[in-house]
Design an enzyme around this catalytic site. Structure first.
Site, PDB file in Angstrom:
ATOM      1  N   MET A   1       0.841  -1.192   0.000  1.00  0.00           N
ATOM      2  CA  MET A   1       0.000   0.000   0.000  1.00  0.00           C
ATOM      3  C   MET A   1       0.876   1.241   0.000  1.00  0.00           C
ATOM      4  O   MET A   1       1.884   1.318   0.708  1.00  0.00           O
ATOM      5  CB  MET A   1      -0.929  -0.023   1.205  1.00  0.00           C
ATOM      6  CG  MET A   1      -1.968  -1.134   1.136  1.00  0.00           C
ATOM      7  SD  MET A   1      -2.796  -1.464   2.702  1.00  0.00           S
ATOM      8  CE  MET A   1      -3.777   0.017   2.887  1.00  0.00           C
TER       9      MET A   1
ATOM     10  N   CYS B   1      -2.394  -9.253   4.651  1.00  0.00           N
ATOM     11  CA  CYS B   1      -1.809  -8.029   5.207  1.00  0.00           C
ATOM     12  C   CYS B   1      -2.117  -7.946   6.705  1.00  0.00           C
ATOM     13  O   CYS B   1      -3.283  -8.026   7.109  1.00  0.00           O
ATOM     14  CB  CYS B   1      -2.359  -6.802   4.501  1.00  0.00           C
ATOM     15  SG  CYS B   1      -1.662  -5.249   5.109  1.00  0.00           S
TER      16      CYS B   1
ATOM     17  N   GLY C   1       7.804 -14.006  -0.263  1.00  0.00           N
ATOM     18  CA  GLY C   1       8.433 -13.829   1.034  1.00  0.00           C
ATOM     19  C   GLY C   1       9.909 -14.156   1.036  1.00  0.00           C
ATOM     20  O   GLY C   1      10.298 -15.303   0.819  1.00  0.00           O
ATOM     21  N   GLY C   2      10.761 -13.148   1.272  1.00  0.00           N
ATOM     22  CA  GLY C   2      12.185 -13.366   1.461  1.00  0.00           C
ATOM     23  C   GLY C   2      12.950 -13.802   0.228  1.00  0.00           C
ATOM     24  O   GLY C   2      14.041 -14.361   0.346  1.00  0.00           O
TER      25      GLY C   2
END
Length: 315
Positions: free
Chosen positions: A2, A83, A195-196
């Site tokens: 966002m 989120c 992720g990562g």
């Protein structure tokens, strides 16, 4: 993402990765229905393929927002149930919905009924005390039965109390094997991993186990990594940072001509020279000058000149 992946960011990222599927910022369904639609949903044709990411928990309103998104020409609508921010929880959307799989399934069924474009889900492995694989797989099965066949899995759980959004991206351990297992056990589903992911080697390793990967902050903070990833997967030549930035020029000029301030575009390119000689000078010139009245493309050329000068001095 966002406040990050706005329309200007997405055009720049499209130049970096010509075939990647781009995602908007998460937009609440109520904002779509009641807010400034052109500001929230407007996008450049260059962005295709592009997905609209929605937040919300009311099936009827999510369905209506999906219809609006389809009418705007989006290629996909994605429901974010991953989120963990406070403002998201307060509105009963985002990661807290992983505690309510039946409600998420209702939302997905309504969204799928509303439009012919694909409807997908972005989720976590779990939240709070719900952190076993069986619960995660059960959530996926419940939502898949409602019509969703594509899941973007952020391979961490989220703590809704006690951790900030930043900490939720770093402290809960990554469990890629859960996404791998999900794909093995449910081969009919399309599973993306998020992720990562910060190296090309990691991308290759994940793609041996799942269908696709999603890059978030690693692509934003180091845009050139996004380009390198695209070139690596597509088998195309790697272009220089300078060449890619100048390719952004026609869009920037057209936006300036419409009255868009330069700062709204340059904030998305600040990391282009991350880790490179002259990268600090590049960021400094743009950060200090882009907000000033009348700032135009010449400021970007000055930033490039400062970067080249610093790189030469360091050589």
């Amino acid at each position: 993402m966002m406040d990050w992946t706005d329309r200007h960011c997405r055009v720049f990222h499209r130049l970096l990765a010509p075939t990647a599927l781009l995602y908007t910022e998460m937009v609440h369904a109520n904002a779509v229905l009641e807010g400034d639609r052109e500001r929230l949903l407007g996008f450049d044709a260059l962005e295709h393929p592009v997905a609209l990411q929605l937040g919300g928990s009311e099936p009827e309103r999510l369905a209506a927002a999906t219809r609006v998104g389809a009418a705007y020409g989006y290629d996909e609508v994605n429901l974010n149930v991953g989120c963990p921010s406070d403002r998201v929880q307060a509105g009963r959307f985002g990661a807290c919905l992983m505690k309510e799989p039946l409600l998420v399934a209702e939302c997905i069924a309504a969204m799928c009924e509303a439009a012919a474009i694909p409807v997908t889900v972005k989720c976590r492995l779990g939240v709070d005390e719900l952190e076993d694989y069986a619960h995660f797989a059960g959530f996926i099965d419940t939502v898949a039965a409602a019509g969703c066949d594509t899941f973007i899995v952020h391979a961490r759980k989220a703590w809704l109390e006690g951790l900030s959004p930043k900490e939720n991206r770093e402290i809960p351990p990554l469990r890629y094997e859960w996404a791998y297992r999900l794909k093995r056990e449910r081969p009919q589903l399309t599973i993306w991993l998020n992720g990562g992911i910060t190296t090309l080697e990691a991308i290759d390793a994940h793609l041996g186990q799942v269908d696709a990967v999603m890059l978030g902050r690693s692509a934003y903070h180091d845009p050139y990594f996004l380009h390198r990833a695209h070139a690596h997967l597509a088998g195309t030549p790697v272009r220089s940072r300078v060449e890619l930035l100048r390719a952004f020029g026609p869009y920037v000029q057209a936006a300036l001509d419409r009255g868009v301030a330069l700062k709204h575009m340059t904030r998305h390119v600040l990391g282009l020279f991350a880790g490179q000689p002259g990268g600090r000078q590049f960021r400094q010139v743009l950060s200090e000058g882009a907000h000033r009245p009348g700032a135009d493309w010449s400021l970007i050329e000055r930033a490039l000149a400062a970067t080249a000068g610093a790189a030469s001095a360091a050589a």
